[in-house]
Design a protein around this motif. Sequence first.
Motif, PDB file in Angstrom:
ATOM      1  N   LYS A  21       0.149  11.519   8.090  1.00  0.00           N
ATOM      2  CA  LYS A  21       0.440  10.415   8.999  1.00  0.00           C
ATOM      3  C   LYS A  21       0.900   9.207   8.190  1.00  0.00           C
ATOM      4  CE  LYS A  21      -2.721  11.482  12.748  1.00  0.00           C
ATOM      5  NZ  LYS A  21      -3.813  10.951  13.570  1.00  0.00           N
ATOM      6  N   ILE A  22       1.677   8.374   8.819  1.00  0.00           N
ATOM      7  CA  ILE A  22       2.096   7.117   8.202  1.00  0.00           C
ATOM      8  C   ILE A  22       0.918   6.160   8.299  1.00  0.00           C
ATOM      9  CG2 ILE A  22       3.687   5.170   8.352  1.00  0.00           C
ATOM     10  CD1 ILE A  22       5.695   7.141   9.658  1.00  0.00           C
ATOM     11  N   PRO A  23       0.491   5.582   7.168  1.00  0.00           N
ATOM     12  CA  PRO A  23      -0.675   4.702   7.223  1.00  0.00           C
ATOM     13  C   PRO A  23      -0.398   3.382   7.933  1.00  0.00           C
ATOM     14  CG  PRO A  23       0.171   4.849   4.978  1.00  0.00           C
ATOM     15  CD  PRO A  23       0.988   5.769   5.827  1.00  0.00           C
ATOM     16  N   ALA A  24      -1.383   2.923   8.698  1.00  0.00           N
ATOM     17  CA  ALA A  24      -1.310   1.599   9.318  1.00  0.00           C
ATOM     18  C   ALA A  24      -1.849   0.603   8.297  1.00  0.00           C
ATOM     19  CB  ALA A  24      -2.161   1.574  10.577  1.00  0.00           C
ATOM     20  N   PHE A  25      -1.267  -0.604   8.261  1.00  0.00           N
ATOM     21  CA  PHE A  25      -1.727  -1.588   7.291  1.00  0.00           C
ATOM     22  C   PHE A  25      -1.535  -3.004   7.797  1.00  0.00           C
ATOM     23  CE2 PHE A  25       2.742  -1.259   6.453  1.00  0.00           C
ATOM     24  CZ  PHE A  25       3.149  -2.474   5.920  1.00  0.00           C
ATOM     25  N   LYS A  26      -2.285  -3.931   7.169  1.00  0.00           N
ATOM     26  CA  LYS A  26      -2.191  -5.358   7.470  1.00  0.00           C
ATOM     27  C   LYS A  26      -1.939  -6.097   6.166  1.00  0.00           C
ATOM     28  CE  LYS A  26      -5.356  -5.306  11.390  1.00  0.00           C
ATOM     29  NZ  LYS A  26      -6.589  -5.844  11.954  1.00  0.00           N
ATOM     30  N   LEU A  27      -1.290  -7.250   6.275  1.00  0.00           N
ATOM     31  CA  LEU A  27      -0.991  -8.075   5.112  1.00  0.00           C
ATOM     32  C   LEU A  27      -1.667  -9.425   5.239  1.00  0.00           C
ATOM     33  CD1 LEU A  27       2.825  -7.327   4.895  1.00  0.00           C
ATOM     34  CD2 LEU A  27       1.051  -6.448   3.394  1.00  0.00           C
ATOM     35  N   GLN A  28      -2.051  -9.980   4.084  1.00  0.00           N
ATOM     36  CA  GLN A  28      -2.646 -11.310   4.044  1.00  0.00           C
ATOM     37  C   GLN A  28      -1.973 -12.083   2.921  1.00  0.00           C
ATOM     38  OE1 GLN A  28      -6.879 -11.221   3.557  1.00  0.00           O
ATOM     39  NE2 GLN A  28      -7.063 -13.429   3.511  1.00  0.00           N
ATOM     40  N   LYS A  29      -1.441 -13.268   3.247  1.00  0.00           N
ATOM     41  CA  LYS A  29      -0.745 -14.068   2.251  1.00  0.00           C
ATOM     42  C   LYS A  29      -1.725 -14.717   1.292  1.00  0.00           C
ATOM     43  CE  LYS A  29      -0.383 -18.306   4.972  1.00  0.00           C
ATOM     44  NZ  LYS A  29       0.523 -19.270   5.565  1.00  0.00           N
ATOM     45  N   GLY A  30      -1.203 -15.121   0.138  1.00  0.00           N
ATOM     46  CA  GLY A  30      -2.034 -15.787  -0.849  1.00  0.00           C
ATOM     47  C   GLY A  30      -1.175 -16.570  -1.831  1.00  0.00           C
ATOM     48  N   LYS A  31      -1.837 -17.217  -2.768  1.00  0.00           N
ATOM     49  CA  LYS A  31      -1.142 -18.003  -3.777  1.00  0.00           C
ATOM     50  C   LYS A  31      -0.734 -17.069  -4.915  1.00  0.00           C
ATOM     51  CE  LYS A  31      -1.475 -22.252  -6.398  1.00  0.00           C
ATOM     52  NZ  LYS A  31      -2.310 -23.412  -6.737  1.00  0.00           N
ATOM     53  N   LYS A  32       0.567 -16.862  -5.072  1.00  0.00           N
ATOM     54  CA  LYS A  32       1.169 -15.968  -6.062  1.00  0.00           C
ATOM     55  C   LYS A  32       0.687 -14.527  -5.924  1.00  0.00           C
ATOM     56  CE  LYS A  32       2.197 -19.488  -9.463  1.00  0.00           C
ATOM     57  NZ  LYS A  32       2.164 -19.861 -10.876  1.00  0.00           N
ATOM     58  N   GLN A  33       0.267 -14.155  -4.712  1.00  0.00           N
ATOM     59  CA  GLN A  33      -0.187 -12.792  -4.462  1.00  0.00           C
ATOM     60  C   GLN A  33      -0.211 -12.509  -2.968  1.00  0.00           C
ATOM     61  OE1 GLN A  33      -4.154 -12.747  -6.065  1.00  0.00           O
ATOM     62  NE2 GLN A  33      -5.065 -13.616  -4.231  1.00  0.00           N
ATOM     63  N   PHE A  34      -0.346 -11.236  -2.624  1.00  0.00           N
ATOM     64  CA  PHE A  34      -0.644 -10.856  -1.244  1.00  0.00           C
ATOM     65  C   PHE A  34      -1.582  -9.658  -1.268  1.00  0.00           C
ATOM     66  CE2 PHE A  34       3.360  -8.558  -2.048  1.00  0.00           C
ATOM     67  CZ  PHE A  34       3.033  -7.274  -1.660  1.00  0.00           C
ATOM     68  N   LYS A  35      -2.308  -9.488  -0.164  1.00  0.00           N
ATOM     69  CA  LYS A  35      -3.295  -8.424  -0.059  1.00  0.00           C
ATOM     70  C   LYS A  35      -2.853  -7.434   1.011  1.00  0.00           C
ATOM     71  CE  LYS A  35      -7.706  -9.498  -0.163  1.00  0.00           C
ATOM     72  NZ  LYS A  35      -9.065  -9.927   0.260  1.00  0.00           N
ATOM     73  N   VAL A  36      -2.953  -6.152   0.692  1.00  0.00           N
ATOM     74  CA  VAL A  36      -2.622  -5.080   1.621  1.00  0.00           C
ATOM     75  C   VAL A  36      -3.907  -4.352   1.973  1.00  0.00           C
ATOM     76  CG1 VAL A  36      -1.271  -2.988   1.990  1.00  0.00           C
ATOM     77  CG2 VAL A  36      -0.371  -4.788   0.507  1.00  0.00           C
ATOM     78  N   THR A  37      -4.209  -4.247   3.252  1.00  0.00           N
ATOM     79  CA  THR A  37      -5.367  -3.490   3.729  1.00  0.00           C
ATOM     80  C   THR A  37      -4.828  -2.360   4.587  1.00  0.00           C
ATOM     81  OG1 THR A  37      -6.693  -5.506   3.771  1.00  0.00           O
ATOM     82  CG2 THR A  37      -7.553  -3.616   4.977  1.00  0.00           C
ATOM     83  N   TYR A  38      -5.085  -1.124   4.162  1.00  0.00           N
ATOM     84  CA  TYR A  38      -4.544   0.019   4.897  1.00  0.00           C
ATOM     85  C   TYR A  38      -5.666   0.951   5.329  1.00  0.00           C
ATOM     86  CZ  TYR A  38      -4.793   1.819   0.110  1.00  0.00           C
ATOM     87  OH  TYR A  38      -5.206   2.134  -1.150  1.00  0.00           O
ATOM     88  N   LYS A  39      -5.366   1.738   6.369  1.00  0.00           N
ATOM     89  CA  LYS A  39      -6.332   2.709   6.867  1.00  0.00           C
ATOM     90  C   LYS A  39      -6.137   4.017   6.110  1.00  0.00           C
ATOM     91  CE  LYS A  39      -6.954   0.919  11.493  1.00  0.00           C
ATOM     92  NZ  LYS A  39      -7.013   1.242  12.914  1.00  0.00           N
ATOM     93  N   LYS A  40      -7.252   4.691   5.808  1.00  0.00           N
ATOM     94  CA  LYS A  40      -7.174   5.976   5.125  1.00  0.00           C
ATOM     95  C   LYS A  40      -6.457   6.992   6.001  1.00  0.00           C
ATOM     96  CE  LYS A  40     -10.922   6.171   1.872  1.00  0.00           C
ATOM     97  NZ  LYS A  40     -12.048   6.978   1.415  1.00  0.00           N
ATOM     98  N   VAL A  41      -5.780   7.926   5.348  1.00  0.00           N
ATOM     99  CA  VAL A  41      -5.095   9.007   6.037  1.00  0.00           C
ATOM    100  C   VAL A  41      -5.788  10.306   5.645  1.00  0.00           C
ATOM    101  CG1 VAL A  41      -2.923  10.275   6.221  1.00  0.00           C
ATOM    102  CG2 VAL A  41      -2.902   7.781   6.080  1.00  0.00           C
ATOM    103  N   THR A  42      -6.173  11.105   6.616  1.00  0.00           N
ATOM    104  CA  THR A  42      -6.856  12.362   6.360  1.00  0.00           C
ATOM    105  C   THR A  42      -5.994  13.263   5.479  1.00  0.00           C
ATOM    106  OG1 THR A  42      -7.918  12.205   8.516  1.00  0.00           O
ATOM    107  CG2 THR A  42      -7.975  14.359   7.447  1.00  0.00           C
ATOM    108  N   GLY A  43      -6.577  13.737   4.385  1.00  0.00           N
ATOM    109  CA  GLY A  43      -5.875  14.644   3.483  1.00  0.00           C
ATOM    110  C   GLY A  43      -5.110  13.960   2.367  1.00  0.00           C
ATOM    111  N   ALA A  44      -4.961  12.655   2.423  1.00  0.00           N
ATOM    112  CA  ALA A  44      -4.197  11.931   1.403  1.00  0.00           C
ATOM    113  C   ALA A  44      -5.017  11.799   0.123  1.00  0.00           C
ATOM    114  CB  ALA A  44      -3.795  10.563   1.910  1.00  0.00           C
TER     115      ALA A  44
END
Length: 108
Positions: A21-44
């Motif tokens: 499956k294509i993972p779902a994810f969210k982004l969070q901005k930051g100072k000179k960086q960004f954070k990616v939070t993704y959902k696990k995919v079964t079997g990955a």
Amino acid sequence: EYCAICDEEFKFVKEKKLRLKIPAFKLQKGKKQFKVTYKKVTGATGFQIRYRIKGKWIIKTFKTKIQVTKTIKKLKKGIYQVQVRAFVKQGKQKAYSAWSKTQKVKVI
């Protein structure tokens, strides 16, 4: 089925295709960086995150563990395009999911 050359009987075996499956994810901005939070995919067994401001994509590869949050650091200010995909590794071969839809995040 029979072989046309040697007339021996044989059976076809279908290979099972790996589909992730294509993972779902969210982004969070930051100072000179960004954070990616993704959902696990079964079997990955891992994930790839790719991002760009202009030009070529930069790809970061991570093995799957308990953590599903990654911070991409040392970036310039701007609006980045980000995509995520999952992969499974079996032996020397890897099978990938499709890339997710592009999301944008602002780095300040």
